[in-house]
Design an enzyme around this catalytic site. Structure first.
Site, PDB file in Angstrom:
ATOM      1  N   TYR A 223       0.834  -1.221   0.000  1.00 17.17           N
ATOM      2  CA  TYR A 223       0.000   0.000   0.000  1.00 17.17           C
ATOM      3  C   TYR A 223       0.863   1.263   0.000  1.00 17.17           C
ATOM      4  CZ  TYR A 223      -3.059   3.529   2.289  1.00 17.17           C
ATOM      5  OH  TYR A 223      -3.748   4.659   2.641  1.00 17.17           O
ATOM      6  N   ILE A 224       1.706   1.400   0.995  1.00 17.85           N
ATOM      7  CA  ILE A 224       2.519   2.613   1.072  1.00 17.85           C
ATOM      8  C   ILE A 224       3.587   2.584  -0.026  1.00 17.85           C
ATOM      9  CG2 ILE A 224       4.131   3.916   2.541  1.00 17.85           C
ATOM     10  CD1 ILE A 224       2.355   2.781   4.933  1.00 17.85           C
TER      11      ILE A 224
ATOM     12  N   ASP B  28      10.500  -6.773  -3.712  1.00 18.38           N
ATOM     13  CA  ASP B  28       9.318  -7.207  -2.948  1.00 18.38           C
ATOM     14  C   ASP B  28       9.139  -8.711  -3.152  1.00 18.38           C
ATOM     15  OD1 ASP B  28       6.494  -5.402  -2.053  1.00 18.38           O
ATOM     16  OD2 ASP B  28       6.410  -7.584  -2.181  1.00 18.38           O
ATOM     17  N   ASN B  29       8.741  -9.427  -2.112  1.00 16.65           N
ATOM     18  CA  ASN B  29       8.538 -10.871  -2.283  1.00 16.65           C
ATOM     19  C   ASN B  29       7.128 -11.205  -2.771  1.00 16.65           C
ATOM     20  OD1 ASN B  29       6.902 -10.575  -0.062  1.00 16.65           O
ATOM     21  ND2 ASN B  29       8.100 -11.889   1.304  1.00 16.65           N
TER      22      ASN B  29
ATOM     23  N   SER C 246       6.927   3.218  12.947  1.00 16.12           N
ATOM     24  CA  SER C 246       5.503   3.341  13.264  1.00 16.12           C
ATOM     25  C   SER C 246       5.300   4.027  14.611  1.00 16.12           C
ATOM     26  CB  SER C 246       4.902   1.939  13.337  1.00 16.12           C
ATOM     27  OG  SER C 246       3.628   1.979  13.902  1.00 16.12           O
ATOM     28  N   ALA C 247       4.152   4.681  14.734  1.00 16.82           N
ATOM     29  CA  ALA C 247       3.763   5.259  16.019  1.00 16.82           C
ATOM     30  C   ALA C 247       3.530   4.165  17.054  1.00 16.82           C
ATOM     31  CB  ALA C 247       2.486   6.077  15.849  1.00 16.82           C
TER      32      ALA C 247
ATOM     33  N   TYR D 284       4.496  -6.243  17.207  1.00 12.77           N
ATOM     34  CA  TYR D 284       4.701  -5.435  15.995  1.00 12.77           C
ATOM     35  C   TYR D 284       5.455  -4.150  16.359  1.00 12.77           C
ATOM     36  CZ  TYR D 284       3.637  -1.906  12.496  1.00 12.77           C
ATOM     37  OH  TYR D 284       3.752  -0.875  11.592  1.00 12.77           O
TER      38      TYR D 284
ATOM     39  N   LYS E 255       9.472  -2.785  15.448  1.00 12.69           N
ATOM     40  CA  LYS E 255       9.885  -1.502  14.854  1.00 12.69           C
ATOM     41  C   LYS E 255      10.933  -0.825  15.743  1.00 12.69           C
ATOM     42  CE  LYS E 255       7.486  -1.495  11.048  1.00 12.69           C
ATOM     43  NZ  LYS E 255       8.101  -1.471   9.720  1.00 12.69           N
TER      44      LYS E 255
ATOM     45  N   PHE F 137       1.885   7.610  11.761  1.00 10.57           N
ATOM     46  CA  PHE F 137       0.702   7.492  12.612  1.00 10.57           C
ATOM     47  C   PHE F 137      -0.318   6.624  11.846  1.00 10.57           C
ATOM     48  CE2 PHE F 137       1.496   9.475  16.681  1.00 10.57           C
ATOM     49  CZ  PHE F 137       2.853   9.692  16.486  1.00 10.57           C
TER      50      PHE F 137
ATOM     51  N   LEU G 285      -9.693   0.978  10.910  1.00 13.11           N
ATOM     52  CA  LEU G 285     -10.986   1.654  11.013  1.00 13.11           C
ATOM     53  C   LEU G 285     -11.566   2.123   9.668  1.00 13.11           C
ATOM     54  CD1 LEU G 285     -13.263   2.807  12.737  1.00 13.11           C
ATOM     55  CD2 LEU G 285     -11.875   4.875  13.058  1.00 13.11           C
TER      56      LEU G 285
HETATM   57  C1  UD1 Z   1      -2.554   0.064  14.378  1.00  9.21           C
HETATM   58  C2  UD1 Z   1      -1.120   0.292  14.810  1.00  9.21           C
HETATM   59  C3  UD1 Z   1      -0.359   0.996  13.716  1.00  9.21           C
HETATM   60  C4  UD1 Z   1      -0.432   0.229  12.437  1.00  9.21           C
HETATM   61  C5  UD1 Z   1      -1.893   0.138  12.072  1.00  9.21           C
HETATM   62  C6  UD1 Z   1      -2.036  -0.618  10.763  1.00  9.21           C
HETATM   63  C7  UD1 Z   1      -0.786   0.666  17.199  1.00  9.21           C
HETATM   64  C8  UD1 Z   1      -0.782   1.640  18.301  1.00  9.21           C
HETATM   65  N1  UD1 Z   1      -1.112   1.142  15.990  1.00  9.21           N
HETATM   66  O1  UD1 Z   1      -3.185   1.312  14.399  1.00  9.21           O
HETATM   67  O2  UD1 Z   1       0.990   1.123  14.078  1.00  9.21           O
HETATM   68  O3  UD1 Z   1       0.284   0.882  11.427  1.00  9.21           O
HETATM   69  O4  UD1 Z   1      -2.608  -0.547  13.109  1.00  9.21           O
HETATM   70  O5  UD1 Z   1      -2.019  -1.992  10.912  1.00  9.21           O
HETATM   71  O6  UD1 Z   1      -0.522  -0.495  17.402  1.00  9.21           O
HETATM   72  N2  UD1 Z   1     -11.615   0.719  15.588  1.00  9.21           N
HETATM   73  C9  UD1 Z   1     -12.932   0.430  15.858  1.00  9.21           C
HETATM   74  N3  UD1 Z   1     -13.542  -0.534  15.101  1.00  9.21           N
HETATM   75  C10 UD1 Z   1     -12.908  -1.208  14.092  1.00  9.21           C
HETATM   76  C11 UD1 Z   1     -11.544  -0.887  13.821  1.00  9.21           C
HETATM   77  C12 UD1 Z   1     -10.941   0.065  14.596  1.00  9.21           C
HETATM   78  O7  UD1 Z   1     -13.552   0.993  16.755  1.00  9.21           O
HETATM   79  O8  UD1 Z   1     -13.512  -2.087  13.461  1.00  9.21           O
HETATM   80  C13 UD1 Z   1     -10.935   1.753  16.385  1.00  9.21           C
HETATM   81  C14 UD1 Z   1      -9.747   1.212  17.171  1.00  9.21           C
HETATM   82  O9  UD1 Z   1     -10.137   0.784  18.433  1.00  9.21           O
HETATM   83  C15 UD1 Z   1      -8.845   2.443  17.220  1.00  9.21           C
HETATM   84  C16 UD1 Z   1      -9.156   3.219  15.958  1.00  9.21           C
HETATM   85  O10 UD1 Z   1     -10.402   2.706  15.486  1.00  9.21           O
HETATM   86  O11 UD1 Z   1      -9.189   3.237  18.311  1.00  9.21           O
HETATM   87  C17 UD1 Z   1      -8.110   3.041  14.869  1.00  9.21           C
HETATM   88  O12 UD1 Z   1      -7.855   1.665  14.703  1.00  9.21           O
HETATM   89  P1  UD1 Z   1      -6.975   1.086  13.500  1.00  9.21           P
HETATM   90  O13 UD1 Z   1      -7.395   1.724  12.230  1.00  9.21           O
HETATM   91  O14 UD1 Z   1      -7.016  -0.389  13.591  1.00  9.21           O
HETATM   92  O15 UD1 Z   1      -5.523   1.628  13.781  1.00  9.21           O
HETATM   93  P2  UD1 Z   1      -4.588   1.545  15.088  1.00  9.21           P
HETATM   94  O16 UD1 Z   1      -4.966   0.415  15.934  1.00  9.21           O
HETATM   95  O17 UD1 Z   1      -4.556   2.890  15.687  1.00  9.21           O
END
Ligand code: UD1
Length: 350
Positions: free
Chosen positions: A17-18, A37-38, A130-131, A154, A158, A182, A203
């Site tokens: 993706y990135i 890339d593999n 990564s953050a 994970y 990093k 982030f 999300l």
């Molecule tokens: C995580 C990792 C980040 C990684 C990213 C991609 C951490 C702190 N962050 O980000 O480094 O690059 O995944 O794999 O480990 N949420 C919901 N419902 C859902 C999905 C998500 O409520 O179905 C909420 C989560 O609880 C969170 C927010 O949405 O609060 C963002 O979640 P997500 O998009 O999965 O990213 P991170 O967990 O922040």
């Protein structure tokens, strides 16, 4: 404009993706990009499309950072000035189930890459960190000097990879930039490149699945956090802003010494419910939600302090959450099956 002495770039993980967005941007700005890339999680089509949107050839070498010989083969084929290293596994959940795999690919892979760079005399590196290295910062912004206390294997991988890069730098005098991403979202403005995954868990891709009717509703993981609306807060960053940060970092390696880490975010946080509201606004569709339990390992709030990258690299994020969702929506509507779409005219995926 290509930075002096940085024209030929080896881009590991460039079919992801990135990586594909990075390949497209660098190629369109005059860098000669070779992807390594593999294809385990990346797509040939992503590179073909990156080449199409940039109007430039992008070479693909199929190889694996876990395999020293395939790395040597790649370096022997080119005369690279710099490496952008994105090849890694990135699922928090998977890393909890298979921590050794994350150490092997993300940490040993980085160590191998550094050894190959040393062997072939390549001393400029931009690394995808990564953050997730920070863990829980409470309600404070994360600065680059915030203690590193990752909550997942994970995140730990990093931290360890950054540390291997620091050793490489002090051993060889190389220049290296680690970019701590982030939450990258969105797609290329052409809508031909974007994130492609079966059963996404992040999300915004999940929200898009709900909008498209692939899922009934969004599970909101926790409504009782100490935030303005009770849901977690993240710093979402547009993929195009993120790849521009790679170009700035690459150019920066030509006039810096040592190893430096930079946060790449907007400095502004959005809650889960704010993301849902923006998605409703952009798509003009309903987004049914369902309250669900907190997800293990989720920090309450993770938002970047971006003053260091703004000051040193002159980079600033330009796109807001609404434009991130708008571009994600355009990509998902244009290519509902991602790179596996039947509209694909070139070779079959992977
Ligand atoms: C995580 C990792 C980040 C990684 C990213 C991609 C951490 C702190 N962050 O980000 O480094 O690059 O995944 O794999 O480990 N949420 C919901 N419902 C859902 C999905 C998500 O409520 O179905 C909420 C989560 O609880 C969170 C927010 O949405 O609060 C963002 O979640 P997500 O998009 O999965 O990213 P991170 O967990 O922040």
């Amino acid at each position: 404009m290509v930075g002096a002495g940085c024209r030929d770039v080896l881009l590991t993980g460039g079919a992801g993706y990135i990586g594909a967005h990075c390949a497209a941007l660098l190629a369109s700005e005059g860098y000669r990009v070779t992807v390594f890339d593999n294809l385990e999680r990346g797509y040939r089509q992503a590179i073909q499309r990156a080449s199409m949107v940039s109007g430039k050839p992008i070479e693909l070498i199929v190889g694996d950072v876990r395999d020293m010989e395939s790395l040597r083969g790649a370096f022997a084929q080119g005369d690279f000035h710099a490496v952008v290293h994105l090849a890694a596994l990135k699922s928090v959940e998977e890393s909890i189930q298979e921590p050794e795999r994350y150490q092997h690919t993300n940490v040993m892979g980085t160590e191998n890459l550094c050894a190959a760079m040393e062997e072939f005399g390549v001393f400029r590196l931009v690394f995808s960190s990564s953050a997730a290295v920070y863990g829980d910062c409470g309600s404070d912004l994360a600065t680059e000097s915030t203690p590193l206390r990752p909550l997942s294997p994970y995140g730990q991988s990093k931290v360890d990879a950054e540390e291997r890069i620091e050793r490489f730098v002090s051993r060889t005098g190389a220049a290296a930039v680690s970019l701590r991403y982030f939450n990258p979202v969105g797609a290329h403005p052409s809508a031909s490149l974007g994130e492609c995954s079966d059963g996404p868990t992040n999300l915004i891709p999940v929200v898009m699945d709900v909008v498209l009717g692939n899922r009934r509703s969004l599970d909101v993981f926790g409504r009782d956090y100490p935030t303005r609306d009770g849901t977690c807060i993240r710093d979402y960053i547009h993929i195009m802003d993120l790849v521009v940060a790679h170009r700035s970092a690459l150019d920066h390696t030509t006039h810096m010494d040592g190893a430096k880490a930079y946060n790449v975010g907007t400095g502004r946080g959005s809650s889960v419910l704010e993301v849902v509201d923006r998605a409703r606004e952009v798509t003009q569709r309903v987004v049914p939600t369902r309250d669900a339990a907190r997800r293990d390992g989720d920090p309450v709030m993770l938002v970047a302090d971006v003053s260091r990258i703004e000051a040193d690299l002159g980079w600033v994020a330009t796109q807001d959450l609404k434009s991130m969702i708008r571009s994600e929506w355009a990509w998902r509507r244009a290519w509902p099956d991602g790179y596996a779409s039947s509209r694909e005219t070139s070779a079959a995926p992977r």
